[in-house]
Design a protein around this motif. Structure first.
Motif, PDB file in Angstrom:
ATOM      1  N   VAL A   1     112.076 109.688  30.789  1.00 47.14           N
ATOM      2  CA  VAL A   1     111.217 108.720  30.107  1.00 47.14           C
ATOM      3  C   VAL A   1     109.778 109.195  30.140  1.00 47.14           C
ATOM      4  N   LYS A   2     109.371 109.736  31.271  1.00 48.63           N
ATOM      5  CA  LYS A   2     108.001 110.222  31.415  1.00 48.63           C
ATOM      6  C   LYS A   2     107.737 111.389  30.491  1.00 48.63           C
ATOM      7  N   ASN A   3     108.708 112.254  30.301  1.00 50.83           N
ATOM      8  CA  ASN A   3     108.478 113.481  29.550  1.00 50.83           C
ATOM      9  C   ASN A   3     108.666 113.328  28.050  1.00 50.83           C
ATOM     10  N   THR A   4     109.355 112.291  27.598  1.00 49.31           N
ATOM     11  CA  THR A   4     109.621 112.172  26.164  1.00 49.31           C
ATOM     12  C   THR A   4     108.893 111.007  25.522  1.00 49.31           C
ATOM     13  N   SER A   5     108.120 110.254  26.279  1.00 49.30           N
ATOM     14  CA  SER A   5     107.378 109.139  25.704  1.00 49.30           C
ATOM     15  C   SER A   5     105.949 109.560  25.406  1.00 49.30           C
ATOM     16  N   PRO A   6     105.349 108.986  24.371  1.00 52.98           N
ATOM     17  CA  PRO A   6     103.939 109.278  24.106  1.00 52.98           C
ATOM     18  C   PRO A   6     103.069 108.772  25.243  1.00 52.98           C
ATOM     19  N   SER A   7     101.837 109.235  25.257  1.00 53.81           N
ATOM     20  CA  SER A   7     100.910 108.828  26.320  1.00 53.81           C
ATOM     21  C   SER A   7     100.358 107.443  25.992  1.00 53.81           C
ATOM     22  N   HIS A   8     101.085 106.429  26.394  1.00 53.68           N
ATOM     23  CA  HIS A   8     100.619 105.058  26.204  1.00 53.68           C
ATOM     24  C   HIS A   8     101.068 104.219  27.387  1.00 53.68           C
ATOM     25  N   GLY A   9     100.599 103.020  27.451  1.00 50.31           N
ATOM     26  CA  GLY A   9     100.825 102.180  28.618  1.00 50.31           C
ATOM     27  C   GLY A   9     102.259 101.796  28.873  1.00 50.31           C
ATOM     28  N   LEU A  10     103.124 101.904  27.864  1.00 49.03           N
ATOM     29  CA  LEU A  10     104.507 101.491  28.060  1.00 49.03           C
ATOM     30  C   LEU A  10     105.279 102.441  28.966  1.00 49.03           C
ATOM     31  N   THR A  11     104.784 103.670  29.153  1.00 51.20           N
ATOM     32  CA  THR A  11     105.542 104.637  29.919  1.00 51.20           C
ATOM     33  C   THR A  11     105.785 104.154  31.341  1.00 51.20           C
ATOM     34  N   ASN A  12     104.736 103.707  32.018  1.00 46.16           N
ATOM     35  CA  ASN A  12     104.895 103.199  33.372  1.00 46.16           C
ATOM     36  C   ASN A  12     105.813 101.988  33.407  1.00 46.16           C
ATOM     37  N   GLU A  13     105.683 101.129  32.417  1.00 42.12           N
ATOM     38  CA  GLU A  13     106.527  99.942  32.384  1.00 42.12           C
ATOM     39  C   GLU A  13     107.990 100.306  32.174  1.00 42.12           C
ATOM     40  N   GLN A  14     108.244 101.370  31.455  1.00 41.93           N
ATOM     41  CA  GLN A  14     109.617 101.809  31.258  1.00 41.93           C
ATOM     42  C   GLN A  14     110.195 102.445  32.511  1.00 41.93           C
ATOM     43  N   MET A  15     109.370 103.177  33.242  1.00 44.31           N
ATOM     44  CA  MET A  15     109.860 103.898  34.414  1.00 44.31           C
ATOM     45  C   MET A  15     110.073 102.983  35.609  1.00 44.31           C
ATOM     46  N   THR A  16     109.233 101.981  35.747  1.00 42.31           N
ATOM     47  CA  THR A  16     109.281 101.133  36.940  1.00 42.31           C
ATOM     48  C   THR A  16     110.642 100.484  37.170  1.00 42.31           C
ATOM     49  N   PRO A  17     111.317  99.926  36.151  1.00 43.15           N
ATOM     50  CA  PRO A  17     112.634  99.319  36.416  1.00 43.15           C
ATOM     51  C   PRO A  17     113.661 100.313  36.949  1.00 43.15           C
ATOM     52  N   TYR A  18     113.603 101.566  36.497  1.00 42.27           N
ATOM     53  CA  TYR A  18     114.536 102.568  37.012  1.00 42.27           C
ATOM     54  C   TYR A  18     114.332 102.765  38.510  1.00 42.27           C
ATOM     55  N   VAL A  19     113.065 102.932  38.887  1.00 46.87           N
ATOM     56  CA  VAL A  19     112.746 103.181  40.292  1.00 46.87           C
ATOM     57  C   VAL A  19     113.065 101.948  41.145  1.00 46.87           C
ATOM     58  N   SER A  20     112.696 100.782  40.647  1.00 51.59           N
ATOM     59  CA  SER A  20     112.945  99.558  41.409  1.00 51.59           C
ATOM     60  C   SER A  20     114.437  99.327  41.635  1.00 51.59           C
ATOM     61  N   ARG A  21     115.247  99.673  40.652  1.00 53.95           N
ATOM     62  CA  ARG A  21     116.702  99.479  40.800  1.00 53.95           C
ATOM     63  C   ARG A  21     117.252 100.340  41.928  1.00 53.95           C
ATOM     64  N   VAL A  22     116.699 101.524  42.126  1.00 54.11           N
ATOM     65  CA  VAL A  22     117.164 102.408  43.188  1.00 54.11           C
ATOM     66  C   VAL A  22     116.599 101.982  44.542  1.00 54.11           C
ATOM     67  N   ILE A  23     115.329 101.604  44.571  1.00 57.92           N
ATOM     68  CA  ILE A  23     114.702 101.227  45.840  1.00 57.92           C
ATOM     69  C   ILE A  23     115.318  99.963  46.413  1.00 57.92           C
ATOM     70  N   SER A  24     115.797  99.086  45.546  1.00 57.09           N
ATOM     71  CA  SER A  24     116.306  97.793  46.018  1.00 57.09           C
ATOM     72  C   SER A  24     117.512  97.933  46.939  1.00 57.09           C
ATOM     73  N   HIS A  25     118.265  99.034  46.839  1.00 61.38           N
ATOM     74  CA  HIS A  25     119.440  99.233  47.686  1.00 61.38           C
ATOM     75  C   HIS A  25     119.436 100.652  48.230  1.00 61.38           C
ATOM     76  N   PRO A  26     118.760 100.906  49.348  1.00 66.46           N
ATOM     77  CA  PRO A  26     118.742 102.260  49.923  1.00 66.46           C
ATOM     78  C   PRO A  26     120.142 102.688  50.360  1.00 66.46           C
ATOM     79  N   ARG A  27     120.553 103.877  49.929  1.00 65.53           N
ATOM     80  CA  ARG A  27     121.874 104.377  50.295  1.00 65.53           C
ATOM     81  C   ARG A  27     121.821 105.744  50.963  1.00 65.53           C
ATOM     82  N   ASN A  28     120.736 106.496  50.717  1.00 69.26           N
ATOM     83  CA  ASN A  28     120.660 107.859  51.218  1.00 69.26           C
ATOM     84  C   ASN A  28     119.207 108.225  51.462  1.00 69.26           C
ATOM     85  N   TRP A  29     118.969 109.008  52.502  1.00 63.07           N
ATOM     86  CA  TRP A  29     117.608 109.356  52.918  1.00 63.07           C
ATOM     87  C   TRP A  29     116.855 110.107  51.815  1.00 63.07           C
TER      88      TRP A  29
END
Length: 922
Positions: free
Chosen positions: A362-390
């Protein structure tokens, strides 16, 4: 080579040992198990490994691949031993430089040296320096403070041997290549056979969803590392399909701040795994994977928390720690409506790796605009919410730190979290096998890259001294020089580089501890990495422009013609001074050494343009866009080259005297190009024009605000018959430039051609449809064709009504609009458009006291035209007499303003027109 993976190969690839040890009692299988369990010292000091690492020559002058004892006859046990030892070397290297904790063995401990009369001069430092020198690739040096680099070199050598019985060696070559790329200054191209050879391995893993998904994911990570973002995106999606991962980015009602009173739609990533999770299954009595994952949670949290890095709290007085979803279901229409956004089931660790990789894309294929961070955050939050591996959790926290570093309320936590990730590397908070379990499935950076990122974070915050301390400890001298420049002491940086080249400054702590003995310094210089020394000469050339050529050429000589950095720097130096022939020669050498750097190709293309070598420039810009599909400047220049190629002769660059549209050069942030194809040249092949059109269309995807590119696109689209696209481009140009240049934002010739294309079809839709069906009068397809007739009208009418007319007032625009309205039979609107054009034209703006005769004569023609229009359109209106009053009023007002010209011969034409109107009234 057999295409079936053995059980021990799968265990090594997965990092989990589930074989029956009673059936496999050979010592090699015991070594393979020790590798999986992280007991590398046991493996690397075994008798079999010592035979591989036996060196006959004590002086060790030969390269590693010639010095090691690798000539044993091939057999099952020998091949498995080589594979096992190679994996142990690779993972030992990763343990020291990536995951931690500290390693209990050094490369010198595993090498056996043949009998010799004199003591061996081989030391751990010399061994490491030799390995680092051999790891330089494609003219790019390896990071000189890499620890136990010999282990990575040993792994490369062992995996490069021929294997008949263990096809997984192809996969391990991919993993070694991915790690090797990360220790180089710049990525270098990989052999095309590396990924191609994995096709047969994919078929062998088809029955194993986790292996298939992991293999595809790791291929995508290598493509991502090489900046092939489109290929990487496709591979990440394929990996998700292989593992059965269901995911959807959607919205759900919730709150993001502590004082928010109303629920708003928040972006959320819904995801559900379908892989069998062995770890989760071991904690429950059920064999169903979905249930296994679900039953191990209570309110969405795992029952047994794994040992993972600490997740720092935000502690903000406004923002919540995480989005509080108040709705138990996502937005209507979601295919994952059964998942509660606030309590999603844990994901399989491999699926978490896939989501983090998609986040990178998402970071590499999106234009440089404010939506990029908003698009990436849900991906990261979904992984952080359930730690499974160091390792996976470390990567997720790192990505969140990067996202939060640019926001005021989260910048503090972002920096502290990054510092915490660095501090936890040497600790023993989790087992080594767990840290290595998914290390190949995520782009986890090395320890020095994490520290470098922290230093850059400090530098961005203005804490230059703290950044300088880190860079000096990491011996990243290029960044050190930049810090001294920021502190307004550039001479300090020059002194450091000169001391390094002269041997007066020792770099590594190990060298300092030995003291500055002449013998030690001489020995150190003897094994000094030539690629690294060349880099220092290039850095000195950057710092001393007056001696730049001398230093760059010295770097080229020192590297024995392998330093791409030297040729890139020298080529850029010549280009900046308009020595284009010399620049081309240097840059061609540079791209031959490392063809993955788009900037080198771009400058090469610009240099070729200046020498009018259109073919070579086309090739250079084609390579640019192949490396970076979002390089709008290169797409624009590539289009320019297509319009230059195929012409009968080279023409001088000039603007068309007949009013042809200007070809604009893109606003280049790197190097401004000046290619301007002549629109008068009729010998450009249509195929080239079509290629130029496609190139511009692709470039506009990543440069939507660039009105120059839209203007070029408008002209080329008109040339190739894509009138609908030309209409769209004209609208974008007007939107972007009308506030500054007014009526000049409209290209009148393009506008007239658009109107003509519409009005040449019958005005009656039914008649136009019949003509299109019957092919009468050459109007085949005009009704349905979006580039002609009624099909084009759907684009041209909004162009006038919504874009041009609210922004621009110009006679020619109103006349074109009036022509379109006349074709539609809207007589009153057409007459109004003609009158608007008259009011903003020369006659309508003529003031009393005008002395310019030529301007007055032009105004007379406009008066005659508008009176003729009133005479023709007036009788068609409901009030058939009003037009006469308007005509007399216009004529009377104009004659009153221009009495100074009564003596001119043209005044008689006004009097005659006035008399004609009077006769018609009588």
């Amino acid at each position: 080579m057999s295409l079936e993976l053995s059980a021990v190969e799968k265990a090594l690839l997965r990092g989990k040992w589930n074989l029956d040890t009673e059936e496999n009692t050979t010592s090699v299988f015991d070594l393979a198990r020790a590798v999986v369990e992280g007991r590398f010292r046991e493996v690397l000091t075994s008798p079999g490994a010592r035979e591989l690492f036996y060196i006959q020559s004590p002086t060790f002058d030969l390269p590693f691949d010639q010095a090691l004892n690798l000539k044993a006859p091939s057999s099952d046990d020998v091949e498995l031993l080589r594979l096992t030892v190679a994996v142990a070397c690779l993972h030992a290297f990763l343990q020291v430089n990536w995951t931690g904790p500290d390693l209990d063995i050094e490369p010198l401990d595993v090498i056996s040296i043949g009998p010799t009369e004199s003591p061996s001069p081989l030391t751990g430092d010399l061994l490491n320096q030799k390995a680092i020198s051999e790891l330089a690739q494609g003219g790019e040096p390896a990071y000189h403070l890499t620890k136990v680099a010999a282990f990575l070199r040993f792994a490369e050598i062992l995996l490069s041997l021929h294997y008949d019985r263990y096809p997984s060696v192809l996969w391990w070559r991919l993993r070694v290549a991915f790690i090797h790329q990360q220790i180089l200054d710049e990525p270098v191209p990989q052999p095309p056979t590396l990924l191609a050879s994995l096709d047969s391995l994919s078929a062998a893993c088809a029955s194993e969803p986790d292996l298939t998904g992991r293999l595809i994911l790791e291929q995508g990570l290598l493509e991502h590392q090489s900046s092939h973002d489109k290929s990487a995106a496709e591979l990440f999606v394929q990996a998700a399909k292989a593992t059965g991962l269901d995911y959807e980015l959607t919205g759900a009602l919730g709150k993001r701040t502590k004082f928010q009173q109303y629920d708003l739609s928040q972006l959320v990533l819904l995801a559900e795994s379908h892989l069998v999770d062995d770890d989760a299954a071991n904690t429950t009595s059920t064999s169903n994977n979905t249930k296994a994952i679900t039953t191990t949670t209570v309110s969405g949290e795992p029952e047994a928390q794994p040992n993972v890095p600490e997740t720092l709290k935000l502690n903000d007085d406004t923002l919540l720690e995480q989005t509080a979803f108040t709705s138990s279901s996502p937005t209507a229409g979601s295919r994952l409506q059964h998942i509660n956004p606030s309590s999603q089931p844990p994901l399989h660790p491999l699926d978490q790796c896939i989501l983090l990789s998609m986040c990178l894309n998402v970071k590499n294929t999106s234009p440089s605009h404010g939506l990029t961070n908003e698009q990436m955050t849900p991906y990261v939050s979904r992984v952080i919410s359930h730690p499974r591996n160091w390792s996976i959790h470390t990567m997720a926290l790192l990505l969140r730190s990067r996202l939060e570093s640019s926001r005021t309320r989260t910048a503090e936590r972002a920096t502290l979290q990054l510092q915490a990730l660095i501090d936890q590397m040497p600790t023993a908070d989790s087992s080594l096998p767990e840290r290595l379990l998914y290390v190949h499935a995520i782009p986890l950076p090395s320890k020095w890259e994490l520290e470098r990122e922290l230093a850059l974070r400090f530098l961005g915050l203005g804490v230059v001294r703290s950044a300088l301390e880190i860079f000096e400890r990491l011996e990243m001298w290029e960044e050190v020089v930049k810090c001294w420049g920021a502190l307004e002491r550039p001479e300090k940086g020059i002194t450091i580089v000169r001391d390094l080249l002269a041997g007066r400054k020792a770099e590594a702590d190990a060298v300092i501890s030995r003291g500055k003995l002449a013998g030690a310094s001489g020995e150190r210089r003897r094994v000094h990495d030539t690629a690294r020394e060349a880099k220092l000469w290039c850095l000195l050339g950057d710092l001393e422009p007056e001696h730049a050529v001398e230093h760059y050429e010295r770097a080229w000589v020192v590297s024995k013609g392998t330093s791409g950095r030297a040729m890139r720097s020298l080529g850029g130096f010549h280009f900046a001074r308009a020595s284009y022939r010399e620049a081309i020669e240097c840059l061609q050498r540079a791209v031959k050494i490392n063809p993955l750097l788009s900037r080198s190709w771009f400058i090469l293309g610009c240099a070729c343009m200046r020498t009018e070598d259109w073919e070579e420039a086309r090739n250079a810009f084609s390579r640019c866009v192949a490396i970076d599909e979002e390089d709008a400047e290169s797409w624009s220049n590539l289009a320019s080259m297509y319009l230059r190629m195929g012409t009968a002769e080279k023409q001088e660059e000039k603007e068309d005297e007949e009013g042809s549209s200007k070809w604009y050069s893109p606003s280049a942030s790197r190097t401004q190009s000046t290619a301007t194809p002549s629109n008068r040249d009729k010998s450009i092949p249509f195929e080239n024009k079509l290629l130029a059109f496609r190139a511009l269309k692709q470039g506009l995807k990543s440069s939507y605000e660039n009105w120059r590119m839209w203007s070029n696109y408008m002209v080329v689209a008109m040339d190739v018959g894509e009138l609908a696209e030309s209409c769209r481009a004209l609208g974008r140009v007007v939107e972007e430039t009308s506030a500054k240049v007014g009526a000049e934002s409209v290209d009148p010739e393009v506008l007239d051609r658009l109107v003509n294309a519409v009005t040449r079809a019958p005005a009656d839709p039914e008649e136009a449809a019949a003509a299109a069906q019957n092919g009468a009068d050459g109007t085949v397809g005009t009704y349905m064709n979006p580039n002609d007739g009624h099909g084009l009208l759907k684009s041209v009418r909004p162009l006038f009504e919504r874009i041009i007319l609210p922004r621009v007032s110009a006679p020619r625009v109103f006349r074109a609009w009036a022509k379109l309205l006349t074709w539609e039979g809207r007589w009153a609107d057409a007459l109004a458009a003609h009158l608007d054009g008259y009011r903003c034209g020369t006659a309508g703006t003529l003031v009393q006291g005008e002395t310019d005769v030529a301007r007055w004569r032009e105004a007379i023609m406009e008066v005659e035209d508008v009176v003729n229009v009133l005479q023709n359109f007036g009788p068609r209106l409901e009030d058939g007499t009003k037009w006469r009053l308007q005509a007399r009023s216009i004529l009377r007002t104009f004659m009153g303003r221009s009495k100074e010209f009564e003596e001119e011969p043209e005044w008689a034409r006004l009097v005659e027109l006035q008399e004609e109107l009077a006769r018609k009234d009588s």
